[in-house]
Design an enzyme around this catalytic site. Structure first.
Site, PDB file in Angstrom:
ATOM      1  N   ARG A  44       0.633  -1.140   0.159  1.00  0.00           N
ATOM      2  CA  ARG A  44       0.106   0.076  -0.020  1.00  0.00           C
ATOM      3  C   ARG A  44       0.744   1.106  -0.053  1.00  0.00           C
ATOM      4  O   ARG A  44       0.551   2.453   0.415  1.00  0.00           O
ATOM      5  CB  ARG A  44      -0.911  -0.164   1.129  1.00  0.00           C
ATOM      6  CG  ARG A  44      -2.139  -0.957   1.149  1.00  0.00           C
ATOM      7  CD  ARG A  44      -3.063  -0.723   2.262  1.00  0.00           C
ATOM      8  NE  ARG A  44      -3.847  -1.833   2.338  1.00  0.00           N
ATOM      9  CZ  ARG A  44      -5.319  -1.709   2.130  1.00  0.00           C
ATOM     10  NH1 ARG A  44      -5.696  -0.542   2.387  1.00  0.00           N
ATOM     11  NH2 ARG A  44      -6.057  -2.559   2.161  1.00  0.00           N
ATOM     12  N   ASP A 204       0.403  24.291  11.261  1.00  0.00           N
ATOM     13  CA  ASP A 204      -0.475  25.128  10.896  1.00  0.00           C
ATOM     14  C   ASP A 204      -0.999  25.755  12.143  1.00  0.00           C
ATOM     15  O   ASP A 204      -0.929  25.449  13.252  1.00  0.00           O
ATOM     16  CB  ASP A 204      -1.919  24.737  10.319  1.00  0.00           C
ATOM     17  CG  ASP A 204      -1.530  23.497   9.245  1.00  0.00           C
ATOM     18  OD1 ASP A 204      -1.487  23.938   8.130  1.00  0.00           O
ATOM     19  OD2 ASP A 204      -1.189  22.348   9.565  1.00  0.00           O
TER      20      ASP A 204
HETATM   21  O1  URA Z   1      -4.211  17.108  12.166  1.00  0.00           O
HETATM   22  C1  URA Z   1      -3.555  18.344  11.722  1.00  0.00           C
HETATM   23  C2  URA Z   1      -2.318  18.121  11.267  1.00  0.00           C
HETATM   24  C3  URA Z   1      -1.647  19.547  10.886  1.00  0.00           C
HETATM   25  N1  URA Z   1      -2.638  20.469  10.959  1.00  0.00           N
HETATM   26  C4  URA Z   1      -3.633  20.643  11.336  1.00  0.00           C
HETATM   27  O2  URA Z   1      -4.439  21.523  11.171  1.00  0.00           O
HETATM   28  N2  URA Z   1      -4.294  19.359  11.681  1.00  0.00           N
END
Ligand code: URA
Ligand code: R1P
Length: 236
Positions: A44, A204
């Site tokens: 996979r 993020d």
């Molecule tokens: O699960 C995740 C991973 C990276 N950034 C996010 O906003 N969520």
């Protein structure tokens, strides 16, 4: 010996596995940091490698995204291949006073997934990192002067369009990171007797709309990978 998802010979996988979500991150880490890395799985395309880090045998394998995928691999690693220690090296969203690139060590992982409830009579499980492993990484980070933050995180099943109030709820509980695997991994580790810890780089910021480029998520997480590897010196 193989499983439905891992095509490795007996003994091909070390007792310690670094476990990023992204199989290409696994390949990059194996090729960049491990000596004599040998691929043990491509089924996979969930690439897995075993090699040497400063004379210690260690494996690195992708987990896929989310608790169902990562739990399939972690279960087979534990039950069939005898893996005893799993260090997730992942990315996460940040909430509140964290910045892109910050390195979180997830002490606990709450969740909106039912995975742990399915195994625990629908009760709440306090899904926690293995203390000895967490301590080994904290001590190594202090020795090497790598800034880390021991933190509570949350693992969600919804990367997109989840609970619109989630960020406020996380803030209220001083949870600063959100990923998609740690809670299930911790529950599984508790049941299977496998030491588990998630090291998470903030990729993020959920409130500031800041994002790390995709290539950096695959290849730019050297600090996290080397901290995980260096910490193995402090493990039996
Ligand atoms: O699960 C995740 C991973 C990276 N950034 C996010 O906003 N969520
Ligand atoms: O960077 P990885 O380890 O994949 O972790 C995070 O990134 C994925 C989402 O982009 C999810 O797997 C989440 O937990």
């Amino acid at each position: 010996m193989s499983t439905p998802h891992i095509d490795a010979a007996p003994g091909a996988i070390a007792d310690t596995v670094l476990f990023p979500g992204d199989p290409l991150r696994a390949r990059h880490i194996a090729h960049t940091f491990l000596d004599d890395a040998v691929e043990f799985n491509a089924r996979r395309n969930m690439l897995g490698y075993t090699g040497q880090w400063r004379g210690r045998r260690v494996s690195v394998m992708g987990s896929g995204m989310g608790i169902p995928s990562s739990a399939i691999y972690a279960t087979e690693l534990a039950r069939v291949y005898g893996v005893r220690r799993i260090l997730r090296i992942g990315t996460c969203g940040g909430v509140g006073d964290v910045a892109l690139g910050d390195l979180l060590l997830a002490q606990s992982a709450s969740s909106d997934s039912r995975f742990n409830r399915l195994h625990f009579g629908d009760h709440d499980l306090a899904a926690c990192a293995d203390f000895a492993l967490l301590k080994a990484v904290v001590d190594t980070a202090a020795r090497r002067q790598v800034p880390v933050r021991v933190a509570h995180v949350f693992s969600t099943d919804c990367f997109y369009d989840g609970d619109p109030e989630l960020v406020a709820r996380l803030r209220r509980h001083r949870i600063v990171g959100i990923d998609m695997e740690s809670s299930g991994l911790y529950g599984l580790g508790m049941r299977e007797g496998v030491q588990c810890l998630s090291l998470l780089t903030v990729s993020d910021h959920l409130e500031r709309g800041e994002h790390m480029p995709a290539a950096e998520r695959e290849q730019g997480l050297a600090r996290m990978a080397t901290l995980a590897l260096d910490s193995l010196e402090g493990c039996a």
